[in-house]
Enzyme design. Structure first.
Site, PDB file in Angstrom:
ATOM      1  N   ARG A  88     126.919  47.163 144.019  1.00 10.46           N
ATOM      2  CA  ARG A  88     125.930  46.486 143.182  1.00 10.46           C
ATOM      3  C   ARG A  88     126.260  46.839 141.727  1.00 10.46           C
ATOM      4  O   ARG A  88     126.316  48.016 141.354  1.00 10.46           O
ATOM      5  CB  ARG A  88     124.523  46.955 143.538  1.00 10.46           C
ATOM      6  N   ASP A 138     131.532  47.105 158.326  1.00 10.38           N
ATOM      7  CA  ASP A 138     131.172  48.406 157.774  1.00 10.38           C
ATOM      8  C   ASP A 138     132.027  49.474 158.432  1.00 10.38           C
ATOM      9  O   ASP A 138     132.743  49.202 159.399  1.00 10.38           O
ATOM     10  CB  ASP A 138     129.677  48.700 157.944  1.00 10.38           C
ATOM     11  N   ASP A 143     104.238  29.374 188.098  1.00  8.56           N
ATOM     12  CA  ASP A 143     103.502  30.372 187.314  1.00  8.56           C
ATOM     13  C   ASP A 143     104.433  31.191 186.417  1.00  8.56           C
ATOM     14  O   ASP A 143     103.968  32.042 185.662  1.00  8.56           O
ATOM     15  CB  ASP A 143     102.691  31.301 188.224  1.00  8.56           C
ATOM     16  N   GLU A 145     107.125  33.095 187.571  1.00 10.69           N
ATOM     17  CA  GLU A 145     107.884  34.148 188.265  1.00 10.69           C
ATOM     18  C   GLU A 145     109.241  33.615 188.712  1.00 10.69           C
ATOM     19  O   GLU A 145     109.384  32.439 189.029  1.00 10.69           O
ATOM     20  CB  GLU A 145     107.095  34.668 189.480  1.00 10.69           C
ATOM     21  N   LYS A 164     129.882  47.431 150.062  1.00 11.13           N
ATOM     22  CA  LYS A 164     129.016  46.663 149.176  1.00 11.13           C
ATOM     23  C   LYS A 164     128.924  47.363 147.819  1.00 11.13           C
ATOM     24  O   LYS A 164     128.717  48.572 147.762  1.00 11.13           O
ATOM     25  CB  LYS A 164     127.620  46.581 149.808  1.00 11.13           C
ATOM     26  N   SER A 197     124.190  38.244 165.858  1.00  7.45           N
ATOM     27  CA  SER A 197     122.834  37.982 166.344  1.00  7.45           C
ATOM     28  C   SER A 197     122.248  36.824 165.537  1.00  7.45           C
ATOM     29  O   SER A 197     122.431  35.670 165.898  1.00  7.45           O
ATOM     30  CB  SER A 197     121.997  39.250 166.238  1.00  7.45           C
ATOM     31  N   THR A 198     121.631  37.098 164.409  1.00  5.80           N
ATOM     32  CA  THR A 198     121.134  36.002 163.576  1.00  5.80           C
ATOM     33  C   THR A 198     122.197  35.512 162.596  1.00  5.80           C
ATOM     34  O   THR A 198     122.014  34.494 161.933  1.00  5.80           O
ATOM     35  CB  THR A 198     119.903  36.440 162.768  1.00  5.80           C
ATOM     36  N   GLY A 199     123.300  36.239 162.483  1.00  2.00           N
ATOM     37  CA  GLY A 199     124.422  35.794 161.659  1.00  2.00           C
ATOM     38  C   GLY A 199     124.309  36.130 160.183  1.00  2.00           C
ATOM     39  O   GLY A 199     125.222  35.852 159.406  1.00  2.00           O
TER      40      GLY A 199
END
Lengths: 301, 301
Positions: free
Chosen positions: B193, B168, B37, B39, B191, B222-224
């Site tokens: 601009r 950063d 189930d 658990e 950064k 994490s997500t890169g």
């Protein structure tokens, strides 16, 4: 004015809506998402009054439902809640209620301790596996038995003079409550193994199921194995029909197919878990039971 | 004789083995399974002495890793443990360390409270996202910075005179620790601009990355996305190579591919999470850091 909060776990929202309606309370729906890394996010968008009932059933994925309940307590405190009730219609981990082997946890005690320390001063659930388990909760704890209420709601849908059977002696109280509300006979099932042939039969202890419409009552269908076996043996031995009534239709894996193959005609379940999209299962809204309890508790206070 | 318990979450066992070896402690491996189930089940098979260190990193599925840690505390108490240290090399939920919006939980505080109430009197983690977060733990809590140690272990594998860059300003301390251990320059990325073209460049605040071998240091991939963007812009602006050093290589989704496409040559990570089967990532065993801490703490006591 009290507030009912609909937690994000599957099955919580409908229960919360019904509970809020019963109580005449405001409903707040939790914002939630899962981050790309798998962490859960919840947010209670509105400021809260002092008294808050959070509805978060511990449906699969159980561990995430538990974590969300912990996060919600913190979020609710941040929004001004002072008294927090957790309504978890399905209480996961309640079957690991003692150390069956040394070195095992009492899982339900560990989970309850976490809820209490998170700030929930009151816990309400529907039909916990064993009522004694509530003593592990370091606050007020209630488990509501739904069978009488379900019997009233289902009376017109059930066959006219059924017998109500518990799958074993331990579950007899459940069958009795259902049977008394319906005004019919009840019993529990006993397994026999023939000493010569080795053949297994499952029969009511005293009653005769032959030619009868049977209602099997239990607290939970998990994988469905036990109830499917009982149903098919009862039907093989001449029962006319088998219907199942449970508090929690977990129906893990291929439980629905197992029950259908065994000849189970219908499963009636309380709405403690999200609905399975199957014609086999019908749900009874038991949120009003929680509303009644809260009204009683508040009248006493 | 102390005992180190290897919890069931992915990545815990190797860390626990190394920690037990460093400490000269007995290693006990937890039995575990998942019920049909969903658990979780854990069992600590051996009786325990009073002092126990449980290694359970909070790797994905994070919520289940957390629940298992709660169950393990109860199981350990049942086996005779009196003093429980939780070593969670990766501390999930540590990025939700304040209410960014009203109604959010301080998730890491909720999780830490649950661990403390479960019976863990001491918490040890590697490089928590923000060190201030440790104040939420209602017991002794430590976060170990791994960068100096990793620098020593990696010295021979790194290019001869790199520059070390933080993504950063907030991460500058991490770059500084690594750079000081290597005896090289460090800086953080800024950064820009372009007001006319809208073009984005990412450059070190003071140093010039052109023609240099760059090491980007951060706490977590994490997500890169952030590091991949920084790497490809640095390379486009003339950096000779980009290597990444992190404490936690979570690498959710297609992070590995993103980093490879961006031109990242290598990722060195501490062994706080289970290894990804990719040539891109190499792991540094930082369990001895925890062993050193425990030796210090015990010497003081």
């Amino acid at each position: 004015m009290r507030t009912v909060i609909a937690g994000p776990s599957p099955g919580s929202r409908r229960f919360a809506e019904s509970l809020a309606a019963t109580m005449g309370a405001r409903l707040v729906v939790v914002e939630h998402k899962v981050f790309p890394d798998g962490e859960r996010y919840v947010r209670i968008p509105d400021p809260l009054e002092s008294e808050v009932v959070i509805v978060q059933t511990l449906s699969p994925p159980q561990d995430s439902s538990i974590i969300e309940a912990l996060l919600l307590a913190d979020a609710a405190e941040g929004q001004g809640a002072e008294s927090l009730t957790l309504t978890a219609p399905y209480m996961a981990y309640s079957r690991q209620d003692r150390r069956f082997l040394p070195g095992e946890p009492v899982s339900i005690a560990a989970i309850m301790k976490a809820f209490a320390s998170a700030g929930y001063t009151r816990l309400i659930t529907i039909e916990i596996h064993k009522e004694e388990t509530l003593r592990y909760y370091p606050g007020e704890a209630f488990s509501l038995s739904p069978y009488r209420y379900m019997a009233e709601r289902l009376r017109d849908k059930l066959p006219p003079n059924p017998i109500v059977l518990a799958p074993d002696l331990g579950a007899l109280r459940r069958a009795r409550e259902m049977a008394e509300a319906l005004g019919v006979e009840y019993d529990y099932l006993v397994k026999h193994r023939d000493r010569v042939t080795g053949e297994i039969t499952i029969e009511p202890k005293e009653l005769d199921a032959a030619g009868r419409d049977v209602i099997i009552v239990d607290d939970i269908i998990s994988t469905g194995g036990t109830i499917a076996r009982a149903a098919s043996l009862l039907l093989a031995n001449g029962a006319r029909s088998v219907i199942v009534v449970v508090a929690h239709a977990l129906l893990a894996g291929n439980a629905v197919e197992k029950l259908e193959r065994a000849g189970v005609q219908k499963v009636y379940a309380a709405n403690t878990l999200p609905p399975k999209g199957s014609g086999l299962v019908e749900y009874v809204d038991v949120a009003p039971l929680v509303g009644d309890l809260l009204a009683r508790v508040n009248a006493e206070a």
